[in-house]
Design an enzyme around this catalytic site. Structure first.
Site, PDB file in Angstrom:
ATOM      1  N   LYS A 122       0.847  -1.200   0.000  1.00  0.00           N
ATOM      2  CA  LYS A 122       0.000   0.000   0.000  1.00  0.00           C
ATOM      3  C   LYS A 122       0.883   1.251   0.000  1.00  0.00           C
ATOM      4  O   LYS A 122       1.671   1.464   0.922  1.00  0.00           O
ATOM      5  CB  LYS A 122      -0.916  -0.006   1.236  1.00  0.00           C
ATOM      6  CG  LYS A 122      -1.736   1.275   1.422  1.00  0.00           C
ATOM      7  CD  LYS A 122      -2.669   1.173   2.640  1.00  0.00           C
ATOM      8  CE  LYS A 122      -3.387   2.508   2.922  1.00  0.00           C
ATOM      9  NZ  LYS A 122      -4.216   2.461   4.146  1.00  0.00           N
ATOM     10  N   LYS A 132     -10.526  12.300   8.869  1.00  0.00           N
ATOM     11  CA  LYS A 132      -9.993  11.873  10.169  1.00  0.00           C
ATOM     12  C   LYS A 132      -9.957  13.057  11.130  1.00  0.00           C
ATOM     13  O   LYS A 132      -9.869  14.208  10.684  1.00  0.00           O
ATOM     14  CB  LYS A 132      -8.557  11.355   9.993  1.00  0.00           C
ATOM     15  CG  LYS A 132      -8.450  10.025   9.283  1.00  0.00           C
ATOM     16  CD  LYS A 132      -6.986   9.604   9.174  1.00  0.00           C
ATOM     17  CE  LYS A 132      -6.841   8.285   8.438  1.00  0.00           C
ATOM     18  NZ  LYS A 132      -7.426   7.146   9.174  1.00  0.00           N
ATOM     19  N   GLU A 158      -9.762   3.376   2.378  1.00  0.00           N
ATOM     20  CA  GLU A 158      -9.292   3.548   1.004  1.00  0.00           C
ATOM     21  C   GLU A 158      -8.188   2.564   0.634  1.00  0.00           C
ATOM     22  O   GLU A 158      -7.992   2.271  -0.542  1.00  0.00           O
ATOM     23  CB  GLU A 158      -8.784   4.982   0.800  1.00  0.00           C
ATOM     24  CG  GLU A 158      -7.326   5.243   1.222  1.00  0.00           C
ATOM     25  CD  GLU A 158      -7.047   5.006   2.696  1.00  0.00           C
ATOM     26  OE1 GLU A 158      -8.009   5.057   3.488  1.00  0.00           O
ATOM     27  OE2 GLU A 158      -5.880   4.747   3.059  1.00  0.00           O
ATOM     28  N   ASP A 205       1.407   6.234   5.712  1.00  0.00           N
ATOM     29  CA  ASP A 205       0.462   5.270   5.148  1.00  0.00           C
ATOM     30  C   ASP A 205       0.978   4.630   3.850  1.00  0.00           C
ATOM     31  O   ASP A 205       0.280   3.825   3.240  1.00  0.00           O
ATOM     32  CB  ASP A 205      -0.899   5.956   4.923  1.00  0.00           C
ATOM     33  CG  ASP A 205      -2.072   5.009   5.075  1.00  0.00           C
ATOM     34  OD1 ASP A 205      -1.879   3.917   5.639  1.00  0.00           O
ATOM     35  OD2 ASP A 205      -3.173   5.354   4.607  1.00  0.00           O
ATOM     36  N   ASP A 225     -12.579   6.559   4.268  1.00  0.00           N
ATOM     37  CA  ASP A 225     -11.301   6.353   4.952  1.00  0.00           C
ATOM     38  C   ASP A 225     -10.826   4.899   4.844  1.00  0.00           C
ATOM     39  O   ASP A 225      -9.696   4.587   5.171  1.00  0.00           O
ATOM     40  CB  ASP A 225     -11.448   6.769   6.427  1.00  0.00           C
ATOM     41  CG  ASP A 225     -10.114   7.021   7.094  1.00  0.00           C
ATOM     42  OD1 ASP A 225      -9.094   7.028   6.375  1.00  0.00           O
ATOM     43  OD2 ASP A 225     -10.092   7.208   8.326  1.00  0.00           O
ATOM     44  N   ARG A 269      -7.884  -0.625   1.046  1.00  0.00           N
ATOM     45  CA  ARG A 269      -8.388  -1.830   0.370  1.00  0.00           C
ATOM     46  C   ARG A 269      -8.854  -1.518  -1.051  1.00  0.00           C
ATOM     47  O   ARG A 269      -8.833  -2.390  -1.917  1.00  0.00           O
ATOM     48  CB  ARG A 269      -9.490  -2.466   1.234  1.00  0.00           C
ATOM     49  CG  ARG A 269     -10.655  -1.573   1.504  1.00  0.00           C
ATOM     50  CD  ARG A 269     -11.478  -2.038   2.707  1.00  0.00           C
ATOM     51  NE  ARG A 269     -10.885  -1.609   3.989  1.00  0.00           N
ATOM     52  CZ  ARG A 269     -11.411  -1.886   5.171  1.00  0.00           C
ATOM     53  NH1 ARG A 269     -12.516  -2.614   5.264  1.00  0.00           N
ATOM     54  NH2 ARG A 269     -10.826  -1.478   6.275  1.00  0.00           N
TER      55      ARG A 269
HETATM   56  N1  BES Z   1      -4.371   4.101   7.030  1.00  0.00           N
HETATM   57  C1  BES Z   1      -5.514   3.843   7.828  1.00  0.00           C
HETATM   58  C2  BES Z   1      -5.236   2.805   8.919  1.00  0.00           C
HETATM   59  C3  BES Z   1      -4.493   3.305  10.128  1.00  0.00           C
HETATM   60  C4  BES Z   1      -5.100   4.106  11.060  1.00  0.00           C
HETATM   61  C5  BES Z   1      -3.204   2.889  10.348  1.00  0.00           C
HETATM   62  C6  BES Z   1      -4.424   4.521  12.186  1.00  0.00           C
HETATM   63  C7  BES Z   1      -2.521   3.284  11.467  1.00  0.00           C
HETATM   64  C8  BES Z   1      -3.115   4.094  12.394  1.00  0.00           C
HETATM   65  C9  BES Z   1      -6.638   3.280   6.960  1.00  0.00           C
HETATM   66  O1  BES Z   1      -6.703   3.800   5.688  1.00  0.00           O
HETATM   67  C10 BES Z   1      -7.907   3.626   7.651  1.00  0.00           C
HETATM   68  O2  BES Z   1      -8.209   4.780   7.742  1.00  0.00           O
HETATM   69  N2  BES Z   1      -8.624   2.625   8.122  1.00  0.00           N
HETATM   70  C11 BES Z   1      -9.834   2.827   8.823  1.00  0.00           C
HETATM   71  C12 BES Z   1     -10.808   1.783   8.356  1.00  0.00           C
HETATM   72  C13 BES Z   1     -12.209   1.987   8.869  1.00  0.00           C
HETATM   73  C14 BES Z   1     -12.805   3.218   8.229  1.00  0.00           C
HETATM   74  C15 BES Z   1     -13.034   0.774   8.556  1.00  0.00           C
HETATM   75  C16 BES Z   1      -9.567   2.673  10.324  1.00  0.00           C
HETATM   76  O3  BES Z   1      -8.789   1.794  10.701  1.00  0.00           O
HETATM   77  O4  BES Z   1     -10.093   3.472  11.080  1.00  0.00           O
HETATM   78 ZN    ZN Z   2      -4.992   4.518   4.878  1.00  0.00          ZN
HETATM   79 MN    MN Z   3      -7.883   5.578   5.648  1.00  0.00          MN
END
Ligand code: BES
Ligand code: ZN
Ligand code: MN
Length: 499
Positions: free
Chosen positions: A268, A280, A352, A291, A350, A354
């Site tokens: 990714k 966020k 994104e 990321d 968010d 996947r």
């Molecule tokens: N890049 C983030 C995941 C992340 C969040 C990694 C905090 C490290 C610390 C990912 O793109 C994301 O935002 N995931 C969301 C998914 C949710 C919306 C289902 C998450 O984990 O909050």
């Molecule tokens: Zn992300």
């Molecule tokens: Mn995200």
């Protein structure tokens, strides 16, 4: 840094500094016992004064030792003898390197590789001494107007193996340690760069630079127009909300039999994740520059393989984009069509990672991989489940997950498996499309992997969620380079080249 194997007689080692380990409560290791005897009890005399006990990571220089050819000794604490393992060993090697780097000595010889550890070969001890040293010397100063001047940095490290003479395996240990460290450093540097510098175009440019440096590496960058033609509607829906064009970076390393199927690594490469319209909160949002660490780890693993000239074929694929709010951005409820033809309801913009990964995974099918591993900072839920110590591991092939778990244990860059049972799949049901991009309630790391599993049915696939391991937060904020060590260990094992 230069690393050399050194063998022969300990007292005769002519060097600015000899590094020697001491266990907790002044329990001397064999090299320390020998040096103590040769120097009229100098080490025991110091221990009696009580300043140094051998606590893990403790260090103490000793000067003017009689009858030794070295200018100084550096005692390094190893912690309790009974608990001494590869991780304590690495900690000691790191502490020694950091102390040497601060000292006036520009070269040293370390006796740490002589220390026996259950189930850890001399090959591994040498390799880990090299990579721990490189870790300790790492600085990220690319964005400082003036780099910190270092007076007399460490330049040369001898690795003492006693009576054991040079062999191909031991020489490989140094080559492998150095190559892994170079891969880790590349991943850390890219991770630490801010989002305004490390854009998808910048990542693509870095990949192209790697490609120009090596004849065995071919690098190709797909532009949005080509992705459009391939039908990558999920990936492009994310980059549509950004002014930076998406890139799909493809690296092909050919080191093996031209007919043998490659391992494919998909990372990714989200260079900044603001969350999009599902934006966020402000706190720690700066950390979303990390990321793209999955993508960076792919570049790191590929460079390490090139440097070691591993006899295998490896493909690295990095879908890269930003995720920002914008009038053109994905909106909650939007439905996009992936390259696989499956439609996705974007309930949360968010989620994104996947969306860009699924099209990269479908694209990977054309390489007919023997195994495919994706690496992604995918879910905050993984940080909740495993913290910073283990990467989350899920997959559809027991043998492949076992191999990755082992590689994690062997390299000290560990992963921990979570279940990918069918029962979780229904959480992705959508009333309007083939699937939703988020699961309802609970098991966020698992439902994210469930989503990816729908794009990897034809392949032996594993997924590493590195959200907790790719970078450190707080006062030590910075990219770790994980899971480059795990990935390289996995590839070395596949080549039968790990000791
Ligand atoms: N890049 C983030 C995941 C992340 C969040 C990694 C905090 C490290 C610390 C990912 O793109 C994301 O935002 N995931 C969301 C998914 C949710 C919306 C289902 C998450 O984990 O909050
Ligand atoms: Zn992300
Ligand atoms: Mn995200």
């Amino acid at each position: 840094m230069e690393y050399l194997l050194k063998s022969g007689d300990l007292a005769q080692q002519r060097t600015a500094c000899l590094v020697v380990g001491v266990h907790a409560r002044g329990d001397l290791t064999q090299p320390a016992v020998d040096l103590d005897q040769m120097s009229a009890g100098a080490i025991n005399k110091l221990l009696k004064r009580g300043d140094f006990q051998g606590r893990a990571g403790q260090i103490q220089f000793l000067y003017d030792l009689p009858d030794l050819a070295c200018d100084r000794l550096l005692l390094v604490g190893l912690g309790p003898h009974k608990e001494f393992n590869l991780s304590a060993y690495r900690k000691a090697a790191t502490a020694a390197a950091a102390a040497l780097d601060e000292s006036h000595a520009t070269e040293a010889i370390t006796t740490l590789p002589l220390l026996e550890i259950a189930n850890v070969s001399l090959y591994t001890r040498l390799r880990e001494a090299v990579s721990a040293t490189e870790d300790a010397l790492y600085r990220f100063e690319q964005c400082k107007s003036k780099a910190e001047k270092r007076q007399r940095p460490l330049r040369k490290m001898g690795l003492f193996t006693g009576r054991q003479r040079k062999t191909k395996v031991l020489e490989n240990a140094i080559l492998h340690g150095r190559s892994i460290a170079h891969g880790v450093t590349l991943a850390r540097n890219l991770g630490n760069l801010p989002g305004n510098i490390c854009t998808p175009s910048y990542l693509a440019e870095q990949a192209e630079i790697l490609g120009r440096k090596s004849r065995s590496l071919k690098v190709q960058v797909l532009e949005e127009k080509q992705m459009q033609e391939l039908g990558m509607g999920a990936l492009l829906s994310v980059s549509r909300g950004s002014r930076q064009p998406a890139k799909l970076i493809v690296l092909e390393y050919r080191g093996g039999n031209p007919k043998s199927r490659p391992v494919v690594l998909v990372g990714k490469g989200l260079t900044f994740d603001a969350g999009g319209i599902s934006i966020k909160p402000a706190a720690s949002m700066d950390e979303m520059k990390f990321d793209m660490c999955g993508g960076a780890s792919v570049l790191g693993a590929v460079t390490a393989c090139v440097e070691m000239a591993l006899p295998l074929n490896l493909v690295g694929i990095i879908p890269s984009s930003e995720n920002l709010p914008d009038g053109e951005a994905n909106k909650p409820g939007d439905i996009v069509t992936s390259m696989s033809g499956q439609t996705i309801e974007v309930l949360n913009t968010d989620a994104e990672g996947r969306l860009i990964l699924c099209d990269a995974l479908t694209y990977s099918e054309r390489f007919n991989p023997t195994a495919i591993i994706d690496i992604a900072t995918l879910t905050g839920a993984c940080v909740v489940a495993l913290g910073a110590h283990a990467s989350g591991l899920l997959g559809n092939d027991d043998k492949l997950t076992e191999e990755l778990l082992n590689a994690g244990r062997e390299s000290g860059d560990r992963a921990w498996q979570l279940p990918l049972w069918e029962d979780y799949q229904e959480q992705l049901d959508s009333r309007f499309a083939d699937m939703a991009n988020i699961g309802n309630r609970g098991a966020g790391t698992i439902t994210a992997a469930c989503f990816l599993s729908r794009f990897t049915k034809k392949m032996k696939w594993a997924h590493l969620d590195i959200a907790g391991t790719a970078w450190k937060t707080g006062s030590e904020k910075g990219a770790t380079g994980r899971p480059v060590p795990l990935l390289v260990q996995f590839l070395l094992n596949r080549c039968g080249l790990s000791g």
